[in-house]
Design a protein around this motif. Structure first.
Motif, PDB file in Angstrom:
ATOM      1  N   GLU A 124      38.544  -9.640  55.640  1.00 44.62           N
ATOM      2  CA  GLU A 124      39.410 -10.818  55.728  1.00 44.62           C
ATOM      3  C   GLU A 124      38.769 -11.999  55.011  1.00 44.62           C
ATOM      4  OE1 GLU A 124      40.434 -14.702  56.974  1.00 44.62           O
ATOM      5  OE2 GLU A 124      38.730 -13.733  57.943  1.00 44.62           O
ATOM      6  N   PHE A 153      39.120 -11.531  51.089  1.00 37.34           N
ATOM      7  CA  PHE A 153      40.463 -11.707  50.536  1.00 37.34           C
ATOM      8  C   PHE A 153      41.010 -13.112  50.752  1.00 37.34           C
ATOM      9  CE2 PHE A 153      40.688  -6.965  50.605  1.00 37.34           C
ATOM     10  CZ  PHE A 153      40.907  -6.816  49.241  1.00 37.34           C
ATOM     11  N   SER A 154      40.506 -13.822  51.723  1.00 38.47           N
ATOM     12  CA  SER A 154      40.970 -15.191  51.928  1.00 38.47           C
ATOM     13  C   SER A 154      40.506 -16.122  50.816  1.00 38.47           C
ATOM     14  CB  SER A 154      40.496 -15.724  53.287  1.00 38.47           C
ATOM     15  OG  SER A 154      39.096 -15.918  53.294  1.00 38.47           O
ATOM     16  N   VAL A 201      40.664 -15.092  47.539  1.00 41.11           N
ATOM     17  CA  VAL A 201      41.230 -14.566  46.296  1.00 41.11           C
ATOM     18  C   VAL A 201      42.461 -15.369  45.901  1.00 41.11           C
ATOM     19  CG1 VAL A 201      42.299 -12.559  45.199  1.00 41.11           C
ATOM     20  CG2 VAL A 201      40.325 -12.254  46.712  1.00 41.11           C
ATOM     21  N   VAL A 220      46.397 -14.868  47.036  1.00 40.01           N
ATOM     22  CA  VAL A 220      46.551 -14.366  48.404  1.00 40.01           C
ATOM     23  C   VAL A 220      46.951 -15.523  49.305  1.00 40.01           C
ATOM     24  CG1 VAL A 220      45.325 -13.397  50.400  1.00 40.01           C
ATOM     25  CG2 VAL A 220      44.944 -12.443  48.116  1.00 40.01           C
ATOM     26  N   ALA A 240      45.714 -13.416  55.042  1.00 40.08           N
ATOM     27  CA  ALA A 240      44.846 -12.264  55.298  1.00 40.08           C
ATOM     28  C   ALA A 240      44.644 -12.201  56.806  1.00 40.08           C
ATOM     29  CB  ALA A 240      43.516 -12.410  54.567  1.00 40.08           C
ATOM     30  N   VAL A 296      47.117  -8.087  53.844  1.00 37.32           N
ATOM     31  CA  VAL A 296      47.017  -9.110  52.807  1.00 37.32           C
ATOM     32  C   VAL A 296      48.398  -9.363  52.213  1.00 37.32           C
ATOM     33  CG1 VAL A 296      46.027  -9.659  50.542  1.00 37.32           C
ATOM     34  CG2 VAL A 296      44.646  -8.454  52.267  1.00 37.32           C
ATOM     35  N   TYR A 348      50.250 -11.300  49.116  1.00 35.53           N
ATOM     36  CA  TYR A 348      49.799 -11.812  47.819  1.00 35.53           C
ATOM     37  C   TYR A 348      50.966 -11.959  46.851  1.00 35.53           C
ATOM     38  CZ  TYR A 348      50.170  -6.941  46.258  1.00 35.53           C
ATOM     39  OH  TYR A 348      50.644  -5.680  45.951  1.00 35.53           O
ATOM     40  N   LEU A 377      43.212  -6.210  43.478  1.00 31.32           N
ATOM     41  CA  LEU A 377      42.791  -6.249  44.880  1.00 31.32           C
ATOM     42  C   LEU A 377      41.956  -5.023  45.225  1.00 31.32           C
ATOM     43  CD1 LEU A 377      46.090  -7.509  46.592  1.00 31.32           C
ATOM     44  CD2 LEU A 377      44.067  -8.856  45.979  1.00 31.32           C
ATOM     45  N   LEU A 434      38.093  -4.952  46.513  1.00 30.08           N
ATOM     46  CA  LEU A 434      37.710  -4.253  47.740  1.00 30.08           C
ATOM     47  C   LEU A 434      36.494  -3.377  47.522  1.00 30.08           C
ATOM     48  CD1 LEU A 434      38.326  -3.469  50.707  1.00 30.08           C
ATOM     49  CD2 LEU A 434      39.806  -1.659  49.783  1.00 30.08           C
TER      50      LEU A 434
END
Length: 224
Positions: free
Chosen positions: A57, A60-61, A63, A66, A69, A99, A101, A111, A115
């Protein structure tokens, strides 16, 4: 008692845990370059699992593109979708992150690249970092036919890239139902930046994202 549960108990109880905030070094892998053009239109949702959901989380928060998340559980029954049951193992759930986005700003294959470059090691079976059990498996959960095709292609690409010395074991799982985790798990990195587990295992992932993907980096948002 599980390692992560020990850290969590200390965080919620206010105990101070201090572990060195080391760089990931050998734990950071450069995933193959993403090349597929997206046909997705409008806001999209994807689900990823890669060990403890705090770090996934958190990554991705940061990115670009996005908008949400959310930490949660995927793969098991509604009755078992609690942290206590999932962390004990045997529920079928994986700790996962949903997620949302904008594919005009970040593609699904990008993405995936994030990851497996900074978030999770796709060669580890049912474990990541200090955590062990099927609940910490690495998994891709496509929510559309487009995502499933990209995910299958990307896993094959990882397997033939030569980047990893061990076989790729990450799974592409069918979407079932995603259950958001308890409120105290949301924005956990943001709310607990000095937590021992975060400093040791997750903060270096966010720093690696900033270093390896500068064009996709942005300052994080608060999801809650």
């Amino acid at each position: 008692m599980r390692i992560k549960s020990l850290f969590l108990a200390a965080a919620l109880g206010g105990a101070a845990l201090s572990l060195p905030a080391t760089a990931l070094a050998d734990e950071v892998f450069n995933a193959p370059v993403a090349t597929r053009h997206s046909r997705e239109r409008g806001m999209q949702t994807a689900i990823f699992a890669g060990g403890c959901f705090w770090g996934i989380e958190g990554v991705f928060s940061h990115v670009r593109g996005v908008s949400s998340a959310v930490s949660g559980y995927h793969g098991g029954r509604a009755a078992d979708a609690t942290y206590e049951r999932v962390s004990a193992g045997g529920t079928g759930h994986a700790e996962a992150v949903r997620v949302t986005y904008d594919p005009t700003q970040v593609r699904y294959d990008q993405l995936l690249q994030i990851l497996f470059s900074v978030g999770a090691d796709p060669t580890l079976l049912n474990r990541q970092g200090p955590d062990r059990g099927t609940q910490y498996r690495a998994a891709i959960v496509p929510t559309t036919a487009e995502q499933r095709a990209v995910a299958a292609s990307y896993v094959r690409q990882m397997g033939t890239s030569g980047v990893w010395q061990r076989p790729i074991v990450v799974r592409v799982e069918s979407y079932e139902r995603f259950f958001p985790a308890e409120a105290y798990h949301q924005d956990f990195m943001l709310n607990n930046p000095n937590h021992g587990y975060i400093r040791r295992w997750d903060a270096p992932k966010v720093q690696a994202l900033r270093t390896q993907f500068p064009s996709l980096w942005r300052e994080r948002f608060r999801t809650g």
